[in-house]
Design a protein around this motif. Sequence first.
Motif, PDB file in Angstrom:
ATOM      1  N   SER A 151       0.833  -1.202   0.000  1.00  0.00           N
ATOM      2  CA  SER A 151       0.000   0.000   0.000  1.00  0.00           C
ATOM      3  C   SER A 151       0.866   1.251   0.000  1.00  0.00           C
ATOM      4  O   SER A 151       1.882   1.321   0.691  1.00  0.00           O
ATOM      5  N   SER A 152       0.454   2.244  -0.811  1.00  0.00           N
ATOM      6  CA  SER A 152       1.180   3.504  -0.930  1.00  0.00           C
ATOM      7  C   SER A 152       0.689   4.499   0.114  1.00  0.00           C
ATOM      8  O   SER A 152      -0.450   4.430   0.597  1.00  0.00           O
ATOM      9  N   LEU A 153       1.548   5.456   0.432  1.00  0.00           N
ATOM     10  CA  LEU A 153       1.215   6.494   1.400  1.00  0.00           C
ATOM     11  C   LEU A 153       0.328   7.533   0.718  1.00  0.00           C
ATOM     12  O   LEU A 153       0.743   8.185  -0.242  1.00  0.00           O
ATOM     13  N   ALA A 154      -0.927   7.675   1.180  1.00  0.00           N
ATOM     14  CA  ALA A 154      -1.874   8.581   0.533  1.00  0.00           C
ATOM     15  C   ALA A 154      -2.864   9.101   1.557  1.00  0.00           C
ATOM     16  O   ALA A 154      -3.052   8.514   2.628  1.00  0.00           O
ATOM     17  N   VAL A 155      -3.509  10.240   1.231  1.00  0.00           N
ATOM     18  CA  VAL A 155      -4.601  10.753   2.052  1.00  0.00           C
ATOM     19  C   VAL A 155      -5.804   9.845   1.832  1.00  0.00           C
ATOM     20  O   VAL A 155      -6.217   9.624   0.690  1.00  0.00           O
ATOM     21  N   GLN A 156      -6.327   9.300   2.879  1.00  0.00           N
ATOM     22  CA  GLN A 156      -7.413   8.333   2.766  1.00  0.00           C
ATOM     23  C   GLN A 156      -8.777   9.042   2.777  1.00  0.00           C
ATOM     24  O   GLN A 156      -8.902  10.132   3.341  1.00  0.00           O
ATOM     25  N   GLY A 210      -7.011   9.465  -1.738  1.00  0.00           N
ATOM     26  CA  GLY A 210      -5.849  10.205  -2.199  1.00  0.00           C
ATOM     27  C   GLY A 210      -5.949  11.663  -1.800  1.00  0.00           C
ATOM     28  O   GLY A 210      -6.862  12.056  -1.066  1.00  0.00           O
ATOM     29  N   PRO A 211      -5.038  12.542  -2.197  1.00  0.00           N
ATOM     30  CA  PRO A 211      -3.997  12.267  -3.196  1.00  0.00           C
ATOM     31  C   PRO A 211      -2.790  11.511  -2.627  1.00  0.00           C
ATOM     32  O   PRO A 211      -2.655  11.372  -1.419  1.00  0.00           O
ATOM     33  N   LEU A 212      -1.933  11.077  -3.577  1.00  0.00           N
ATOM     34  CA  LEU A 212      -0.711  10.370  -3.216  1.00  0.00           C
ATOM     35  C   LEU A 212       0.276  11.350  -2.596  1.00  0.00           C
ATOM     36  O   LEU A 212       0.450  12.471  -3.075  1.00  0.00           O
ATOM     37  N   LEU A 213       0.923  10.947  -1.520  1.00  0.00           N
ATOM     38  CA  LEU A 213       1.930  11.772  -0.867  1.00  0.00           C
ATOM     39  C   LEU A 213       3.330  11.279  -1.232  1.00  0.00           C
ATOM     40  O   LEU A 213       3.502  10.226  -1.855  1.00  0.00           O
ATOM     41  N   ASP A 271       6.144   9.271  -0.917  1.00  0.00           N
ATOM     42  CA  ASP A 271       6.334   7.995  -0.230  1.00  0.00           C
ATOM     43  C   ASP A 271       7.682   7.423  -0.650  1.00  0.00           C
ATOM     44  O   ASP A 271       7.823   6.914  -1.768  1.00  0.00           O
TER      45      ASP A 271
END
Length: 533
Positions: A55-60, A63-66, A68
Amino acid sequence: MFPHLLTAAAGIAFLAYKQQDPSSAQLPTWGATHPGGNLRRATNGAGNPLPSGTSSLAVQPAGPLLMDPVLINKLASFNRERTPERVVHTVGQGAFGTFVVTNDVTGFTAARVFNQVGKETPVFVRFSNVNGKAGVAETAHDQRGFALRFYTKEDGNLDFAGVITDVFHISDPMLFPDVNRVSLLNPVTNQKDPNMAFDFQSLRPETTQRYIKLLSDNFFAPGSMRSMDGFSVNIFLCTNSAGVSVYCKFNWKALQKIAPLTDEAAISLAGTEPGYYTKDLYNAIDSGNYPRWSFGMQILTFDRVNTLSFNPFDITKSWREDEFPFIPIGEFILNRNQANFYAEIEQAAFDPANLVPGISPNTPDIMLAARLFSYKDSQRYRLGPNFEEIQVNRPISPVAKYERDGPIRTSAASNGLGDPIYYPNSFNGPGIDEFAARLDVPGFANGPISRQDRVVDNFSQVIRYLQTEVSPAERERMAGRVAKDLISIQDQGVRERFFKNCIYPLGTPFSDMVVYYYGTLTNGAGRDLLGQT
């Protein structure tokens, strides 16, 4: 989620996993023999433990993607996983083993790797398809390479960038890019184009001998890599400890006989088992069925050079064993598969300039002279200027060189520590080896310096080969294969010229058989081979 599938699955009794062969079962075998491996921490290349691999680091939640660093490192690494392909010999497989000297050849060469009966030397070989690209079926008709490396204990690596025939297509290196390009893909259609290949061959009849030999059963569809012979093709200068020199070629012969594939079997395997040869070699070694080869040399003394009916330094011509007997030196056995394909096979870099004292390139073989530059140059482009630092290319004998810096310098020792960076010097830098200097004898050449497109006899050796080394039944199969090649040529002018310049000069009955099979396959159109209607 899919209740009807779950209900059905509940009644299925799955068969226990059955190991089919070592190659297909590599991962299950690895898992079974490395219990607890999943307890190791997953890290990046710097050893930092990974917090997640899925899993990628993102605002849940969406998103958006941070930024990472784990994801960025994973993507950046993936983008750089491939090195440039080899221009030729792209598809290959290899193995490691041991060479043992069985015969005394010190009368011909002072090379220390061969100087004592019973002496053992580690070896590495790479088999290859010459013109196929990654993913090509290995049983497809191709020229095939067979390279051999000795990791000598005294004098560095000794490389023979060999092929499976005793002759090459061309004798002038100016044509080397062209003879390879015509077997690649058409730059517009991105398809194989027989018009290119046979147009070139029809204009260069010296290609005929290798073309014909590659149509024989053992070359057209070998039964296995384990049954392939290898030939250095090039001519070297061998010098003994007394300073006496002879010209020489090096060859190696398979000691296991495996019947060639039929044309139909080769075509079928191309669809069902595209990696057939690789799997066969891997499984044989893994199961302890180690393949072996006899390695030896052929020699030509200086006084015979001008008595021959052909130019012995033209590598489109054969040194027949009835004229140049095979002199055994030893045997090598392949008994270890690669631990990792990319590290040990894909990054392997052979170089005809890797020679040891007692074996020199100082001969009139101009193809060898060009290969001395071309091979190492291609590896510098593909792997980097210091590719010899990669483990599979690293010699086991001590290295003390004046080259410095650049990529892949992995330690201070690999970059010379505090040694002087120039030669000569008075500060105890590495010195010249007297043994190597004494054996660095001159070659001999005389004549005008010019460009010359030589007119030579390109057919006598081929005719003799067809008459004396090929059975009548095999000769017919070869004629049928030529006929199929002729049918593949779409341009009528190229087809007629190829037959006229390369096949018709081979005389009857072979050219007549080609016409017969061509006519049979084209419903009687054989007359158009001679430009008749």
